[in-house]
Design a protein around this motif. Structure first.
Motif, PDB file in Angstrom:
ATOM      1  N   ASN A   1      33.149 -54.407   0.999  1.00 16.73           N
ATOM      2  CA  ASN A   1      33.276 -53.665   2.349  1.00 16.73           C
ATOM      3  C   ASN A   1      32.129 -53.257   2.998  1.00 16.73           C
ATOM      4  O   ASN A   1      31.055 -52.847   2.133  1.00 16.73           O
ATOM      5  N   PRO A   2      31.811 -53.733   4.021  1.00 20.34           N
ATOM      6  CA  PRO A   2      30.210 -53.427   4.608  1.00 20.34           C
ATOM      7  C   PRO A   2      29.860 -52.051   4.663  1.00 20.34           C
ATOM      8  O   PRO A   2      28.558 -51.916   4.361  1.00 20.34           O
ATOM      9  N   PHE A   3      30.630 -51.115   4.731  1.00 24.03           N
ATOM     10  CA  PHE A   3      30.324 -49.794   5.150  1.00 24.03           C
ATOM     11  C   PHE A   3      29.951 -49.391   3.542  1.00 24.03           C
ATOM     12  O   PHE A   3      29.029 -48.520   3.469  1.00 24.03           O
ATOM     13  N   LEU A   4      30.655 -49.612   2.577  1.00 20.31           N
ATOM     14  CA  LEU A   4      30.356 -49.149   1.200  1.00 20.31           C
ATOM     15  C   LEU A   4      28.930 -49.860   0.673  1.00 20.31           C
ATOM     16  O   LEU A   4      28.153 -49.027   0.125  1.00 20.31           O
ATOM     17  N   CYS A   5      28.852 -51.074   0.924  1.00 19.87           N
ATOM     18  CA  CYS A   5      27.781 -51.825   0.730  1.00 19.87           C
ATOM     19  C   CYS A   5      26.548 -51.094   1.408  1.00 19.87           C
ATOM     20  O   CYS A   5      25.430 -50.756   0.837  1.00 19.87           O
ATOM     21  N   ASN A   6      26.377 -50.905   2.603  1.00 22.36           N
ATOM     22  CA  ASN A   6      25.307 -50.104   3.381  1.00 22.36           C
ATOM     23  C   ASN A   6      25.057 -48.779   2.712  1.00 22.36           C
ATOM     24  O   ASN A   6      24.148 -48.472   2.889  1.00 22.36           O
ATOM     25  N   THR A   7      26.268 -48.108   2.346  1.00 23.22           N
ATOM     26  CA  THR A   7      26.078 -46.736   2.016  1.00 23.22           C
ATOM     27  C   THR A   7      25.252 -46.886   0.526  1.00 23.22           C
ATOM     28  O   THR A   7      24.259 -45.807   0.370  1.00 23.22           O
ATOM     29  N   MET A   8      25.550 -47.849  -0.189  1.00 24.67           N
ATOM     30  CA  MET A   8      24.930 -47.847  -1.462  1.00 24.67           C
ATOM     31  C   MET A   8      23.249 -48.459  -1.166  1.00 24.67           C
ATOM     32  O   MET A   8      22.659 -47.890  -2.079  1.00 24.67           O
ATOM     33  N   ILE A   9      23.138 -49.342  -0.464  1.00 25.07           N
ATOM     34  CA  ILE A   9      21.854 -49.697  -0.103  1.00 25.07           C
ATOM     35  C   ILE A   9      20.967 -48.565   0.558  1.00 25.07           C
ATOM     36  O   ILE A   9      19.828 -48.187   0.078  1.00 25.07           O
ATOM     37  N   ARG A  10      21.443 -47.708   1.222  1.00 20.06           N
ATOM     38  CA  ARG A  10      20.957 -46.688   1.892  1.00 20.06           C
ATOM     39  C   ARG A  10      20.671 -45.683   0.844  1.00 20.06           C
ATOM     40  O   ARG A  10      19.388 -45.048   0.669  1.00 20.06           O
ATOM     41  N   ALA A  11      21.634 -45.500  -0.249  1.00 18.74           N
ATOM     42  CA  ALA A  11      21.257 -44.440  -1.224  1.00 18.74           C
ATOM     43  C   ALA A  11      20.260 -45.100  -2.235  1.00 18.74           C
ATOM     44  O   ALA A  11      19.262 -44.351  -2.579  1.00 18.74           O
ATOM     45  N   TYR A  12      20.429 -46.185  -2.647  1.00 18.52           N
ATOM     46  CA  TYR A  12      19.130 -46.670  -3.668  1.00 18.52           C
ATOM     47  C   TYR A  12      17.855 -46.713  -2.773  1.00 18.52           C
ATOM     48  O   TYR A  12      16.850 -46.605  -3.418  1.00 18.52           O
ATOM     49  N   ASN A  13      17.897 -47.003  -1.460  1.00 21.09           N
ATOM     50  CA  ASN A  13      16.451 -46.781  -0.578  1.00 21.09           C
ATOM     51  C   ASN A  13      15.728 -45.622  -0.925  1.00 21.09           C
ATOM     52  O   ASN A  13      14.689 -45.499  -0.808  1.00 21.09           O
TER      53      ASN A  13
ATOM     54  N   PRO B   1      14.631 -48.219  -5.474  1.00 14.75           N
ATOM     55  CA  PRO B   1      14.816 -49.209  -4.410  1.00 14.75           C
ATOM     56  C   PRO B   1      15.078 -50.477  -4.371  1.00 14.75           C
ATOM     57  O   PRO B   1      15.904 -51.146  -3.897  1.00 14.75           O
ATOM     58  N   ILE B   2      14.592 -51.101  -5.570  1.00 13.87           N
ATOM     59  CA  ILE B   2      15.071 -52.732  -5.861  1.00 13.87           C
ATOM     60  C   ILE B   2      16.524 -52.741  -5.912  1.00 13.87           C
ATOM     61  O   ILE B   2      17.030 -53.906  -5.680  1.00 13.87           O
ATOM     62  N   ASN B   3      17.194 -52.129  -6.433  1.00 15.18           N
ATOM     63  CA  ASN B   3      18.805 -52.049  -6.509  1.00 15.18           C
ATOM     64  C   ASN B   3      19.552 -52.237  -5.069  1.00 15.18           C
ATOM     65  O   ASN B   3      20.513 -52.894  -4.922  1.00 15.18           O
ATOM     66  N   ALA B   4      18.700 -51.681  -4.052  1.00 14.03           N
ATOM     67  CA  ALA B   4      19.213 -51.863  -2.884  1.00 14.03           C
ATOM     68  C   ALA B   4      19.211 -53.388  -2.278  1.00 14.03           C
ATOM     69  O   ALA B   4      20.010 -53.829  -1.635  1.00 14.03           O
ATOM     70  N   ILE B   5      18.089 -54.055  -2.598  1.00 10.81           N
ATOM     71  CA  ILE B   5      17.927 -55.226  -2.485  1.00 10.81           C
ATOM     72  C   ILE B   5      18.627 -56.403  -3.223  1.00 10.81           C
ATOM     73  O   ILE B   5      19.592 -57.225  -2.700  1.00 10.81           O
ATOM     74  N   TYR B   6      19.375 -55.717  -4.451  1.00  6.62           N
ATOM     75  CA  TYR B   6      20.434 -56.546  -5.339  1.00  6.62           C
ATOM     76  C   TYR B   6      21.711 -56.631  -4.527  1.00  6.62           C
ATOM     77  O   TYR B   6      22.339 -57.597  -4.269  1.00  6.62           O
ATOM     78  N   ILE B   7      21.930 -55.560  -3.800  1.00  9.15           N
ATOM     79  CA  ILE B   7      23.210 -55.362  -3.371  1.00  9.15           C
ATOM     80  C   ILE B   7      23.255 -55.979  -2.069  1.00  9.15           C
ATOM     81  O   ILE B   7      24.156 -56.572  -1.524  1.00  9.15           O
ATOM     82  N   TYR B   8      22.030 -55.880  -1.271  1.00 12.62           N
ATOM     83  CA  TYR B   8      21.947 -56.968  -0.163  1.00 12.62           C
ATOM     84  C   TYR B   8      22.215 -58.488  -0.428  1.00 12.62           C
ATOM     85  O   TYR B   8      22.893 -59.068   0.216  1.00 12.62           O
ATOM     86  N   ASN B   9      21.440 -59.048  -1.511  1.00 10.22           N
ATOM     87  CA  ASN B   9      21.460 -60.297  -2.138  1.00 10.22           C
ATOM     88  C   ASN B   9      22.929 -60.590  -2.322  1.00 10.22           C
ATOM     89  O   ASN B   9      23.741 -61.554  -1.834  1.00 10.22           O
ATOM     90  N   HIS B  10      23.833 -59.676  -2.743  1.00 16.41           N
ATOM     91  CA  HIS B  10      24.999 -59.752  -2.944  1.00 16.41           C
ATOM     92  C   HIS B  10      26.095 -59.800  -1.882  1.00 16.41           C
ATOM     93  O   HIS B  10      26.826 -60.803  -1.842  1.00 16.41           O
ATOM     94  N   MET B  11      25.710 -58.995  -0.897  1.00 16.91           N
ATOM     95  CA  MET B  11      26.267 -59.250   0.409  1.00 16.91           C
ATOM     96  C   MET B  11      26.205 -60.490   1.053  1.00 16.91           C
ATOM     97  O   MET B  11      27.138 -61.135   1.565  1.00 16.91           O
ATOM     98  N   HIS B  12      25.042 -60.880   1.024  1.00 15.22           N
ATOM     99  CA  HIS B  12      24.858 -62.291   1.530  1.00 15.22           C
ATOM    100  C   HIS B  12      25.271 -63.201   0.795  1.00 15.22           C
ATOM    101  O   HIS B  12      25.942 -64.383   1.456  1.00 15.22           O
TER     102      HIS B  12
ATOM    103  N   GLN C   1      29.792 -58.970   5.610  1.00 14.10           N
ATOM    104  CA  GLN C   1      29.336 -58.994   7.031  1.00 14.10           C
ATOM    105  C   GLN C   1      28.127 -58.065   6.952  1.00 14.10           C
ATOM    106  O   GLN C   1      28.112 -56.807   6.505  1.00 14.10           O
ATOM    107  N   LEU C   2      26.903 -58.531   7.541  1.00 19.61           N
ATOM    108  CA  LEU C   2      25.567 -57.867   7.580  1.00 19.61           C
ATOM    109  C   LEU C   2      25.397 -57.159   9.128  1.00 19.61           C
ATOM    110  O   LEU C   2      25.677 -57.972   9.978  1.00 19.61           O
TER     111      LEU C   2
ATOM    112  N   PHE D   1      18.280 -50.648   6.538  1.00 16.74           N
ATOM    113  CA  PHE D   1      18.098 -49.952   5.086  1.00 16.74           C
ATOM    114  C   PHE D   1      17.411 -50.908   4.232  1.00 16.74           C
ATOM    115  O   PHE D   1      16.862 -50.305   3.298  1.00 16.74           O
ATOM    116  N   VAL D   2      17.815 -52.168   4.100  1.00 14.98           N
ATOM    117  CA  VAL D   2      17.012 -53.133   3.207  1.00 14.98           C
ATOM    118  C   VAL D   2      15.844 -53.240   3.365  1.00 14.98           C
ATOM    119  O   VAL D   2      14.789 -53.633   2.611  1.00 14.98           O
ATOM    120  N   LEU D   3      15.188 -53.239   4.653  1.00 14.83           N
ATOM    121  CA  LEU D   3      13.895 -53.426   4.841  1.00 14.83           C
ATOM    122  C   LEU D   3      12.995 -52.218   4.614  1.00 14.83           C
ATOM    123  O   LEU D   3      12.061 -52.388   4.089  1.00 14.83           O
TER     124      LEU D   3
END
Length: 543
Positions: free
Chosen positions: A80-92, A97-108, A113-114, A121-123
């Protein structure tokens, strides 16, 4: 969620519960647990709306739990893009914050959908990795910059390169990684520059000490806001010019919490802890709401001055608000209690933290070691190595471990930990580690080994090492080595009254009275006065 609503929800179908959930104002972890139990019972565990409400509260609310949110997220399909974005935002926003990048890698990898929120958030997470990581920043900086550039390429390919929020995040990411030319290129190509865009670029130049370029942009900037003034304050705080920073602070047409935070942090930085605590009092009088950053700085000042009562009041106010104590704030509380000598409260906070960065483990290990709980410090180090937090010991960790060995008389263990630090964790010892080894050998009578450490270490010796050895010479009655240490000490800095008195006492213990007289005459000739002793206590005022 009250008991009545909970009992009603349990009797409702899976078609009705989402509407009940949508009307709830979740505000405590207990309510989340109740809601979680309901959706599990009625088979809505993968309902996107329900999960989104739970994870959003847990991950972003100051009263939530990021670890709990991650546990729920891990049990979803994570598509779910919304859930992934929420977790990326939270870890950021977290200390990991490195965990946000791991979730982004998982999404890709999973073709999730990105969107513009994902990239934004990932930047920011890429930029914050360097802020939260103190070890080996050169290597990590290169890796993170490469990841940031990779994200930039995908931004362009996806057609989001004109999104001004993403452009601002790109400028911030490149500047944090030290690629100022790349940051400026993105800035110059922006079709619409907001005040935020100008501030980020000015801050980037400031961070690289290019003050001329920063001031030029400040002059060209169409309109300044409070953040622009805060950048100037931060500049002079970083340069330790607290007087200029304070004058800018006093002249500001408008102040926000960041303005106060910068000044309080500045006083802490120059070790003027009394001024930091006084300014915090003024902030409260001005009715400016203290932020987490404010409290971290104030707790740091409390730790250094032993102001346990003030630190305890801050902790009690957080408890009263049911505020989630995690990350740097949790670390600041552990450090404050440990340095003030209240290890029971330090343990209480430490054990309540769900996610512990290495600095938190260090605060507890060093606190235990310094206050004589050496076995507990070494046991905690062993627990740290097996921790699920996936934290690795760093140089501060081993300072705590070596202090524990020194206080406990664990000479062979100290040698072993020192070698292990180098061979297993690839940490190059600094002057503090060698100082711990000198202290270890000196305390337990191995003066020649302590002397050998000072002579053979690859760093220049300092007065602390020789003074430590000189003190040990009196304890263990080694006059010859005391004389050598005294001579080496005199080459490094002007001798103090304590140095003369210490050598004089060593001679007196050995009944070498002629030498005692000579040292006292040398002290008089050098016009070195013996300073009176003093101490500080914390007073509780009673109205």
């Amino acid at each position: 969620m009250g008991p009545t609503l909970l009992s009603k929800a349990r009797k409702m179908s899976k078609f009705t519960v989402p509407f009940i959930i949508s009307g709830l104002q979740i505000s405590t972890t207990k309510q989340v647990q109740q809601t979680h139990a309901i959706i599990t019972k009625v088979g809505l565990y993968n309902h996107p709306f329900v999960l989104a409400k739970l994870i959003t509260f847990l991950s972003l609310s100051p009263f939530g739990s990021l670890l709990y949110a991650q546990a729920i997220f891990n049990e979803t399909l994570m598509g779910n893009p919304f859930l992934c974005n929420t977790m990326i935002r939270a870890y950021n926003k977290s200390v990991f914050p490195i965990n946000a990048i791991y979730i982004y890698n998982h999404m890709h990898h999973m073709n999730v959908q990105l969107d513009n929120f994902t990239y934004n958030f990932v930047l920011k997470a890429c930029a914050r990795v360097l802020y939260c990581t103190k070890e080996d920043t050169r290597r990590i900086g290169f890796d993170i910059a490469r990841k940031g550039a990779e994200v930039h390429c995908r931004v362009v390919k996806s057609g989001f390169d004109c999104d001004h929020f993403i452009q601002n995040s790109l400028v911030y990411m490149y500047s944090q990684c030290g690629f100022l030319a790349h940051a400026r290129l993105v800035f110059d190509e922006m079709s619409e520059k907001t005040v935020t865009s100008w501030n980020i670029m000015i801050l980037a130049y400031d961070r690289m000490n290019d003050f001329d370029a920063a001031d030029l942009l400040l002059e060209l900037m169409p309109g300044k806001n409070v953040i622009s003034w805060n950048i100037l304050i931060a500049r002079y705080v970083r340069l330790n010019n607290i007087e200029v920073a304070r004058s800018i602070f006093e002249e500001m047409p408008e102040r926000d919490a960041v303005s106060w935070n910068s000044m309080i942090a500045g006083y802490v930085q120059i070790k003027d802890y009394a001024a930091a605590l006084e300014l915090y009092g003024e902030m409260q009088i001005a009715k400016v709401e203290a932020t987490e950053i404010t409290l971290i700085s104030v707790l740091g000042a409390c730790a250094e001055t032993g102001a346990l009562e003030m630190g305890r009041k801050i902790h009690e106010s957080l408890k009263a608000k049911e505020y989630k104590v995690e990350g740097f704030l949790g670390n600041a509380l552990v450090d404050m209690y440990a340095k003030c000598g209240n290890l029971n409260w330090a343990w209480e906070v430490f054990n309540e933290l769900k996610m512990k960065p290495v600095s938190c483990w260090n605060a507890m290990i060093v606190g235990l070691a310094v206050h004589g709980y050496c076995a507990e410090a070494l046991q905690l180090f062993s627990t740290m190595e097996l921790s699920l937090d996936e934290v690795s010991p760093n140089r501060v960790t081993f300072i705590g471990v070596l202090i524990a060995c020194s206080r406990k008389g664990l000479v062979e263990e100290g040698r072993s930990f020192f070698r292990r630090m180098i061979e297993v964790y690839h940490i190059t010892p600094d002057i503090k580690h060698y100082g711990c080894m000198v202290d270890l050998f000196s305390r337990w009578g191995l003066l020649n080994e302590a002397h050998e450490v000072i002579k053979t270490m690859p760093l220049s010796s300092n007065s602390i090492l020789w003074r430590n050895l000189l003190g040990a010479c009196r304890t263990h009655g080694n006059v010859e080595l005391a004389e050598a240490s005294f001579q080496e000490l005199s080459k490094l800095e002007p001798l103090t009254d304590g140095d003369y008195v210490l050598l004089s006492n060593i001679y007196a213990d050995a009944e070498r009275w002629d030498n005692v007289e000579r040292v006292r005459n040398e002290m008089i000739s050098a016009i070195v006065a013996k300073k009176p002793g003093s101490s500080n206590i914390e007073m509780k005022m009673i109205n």
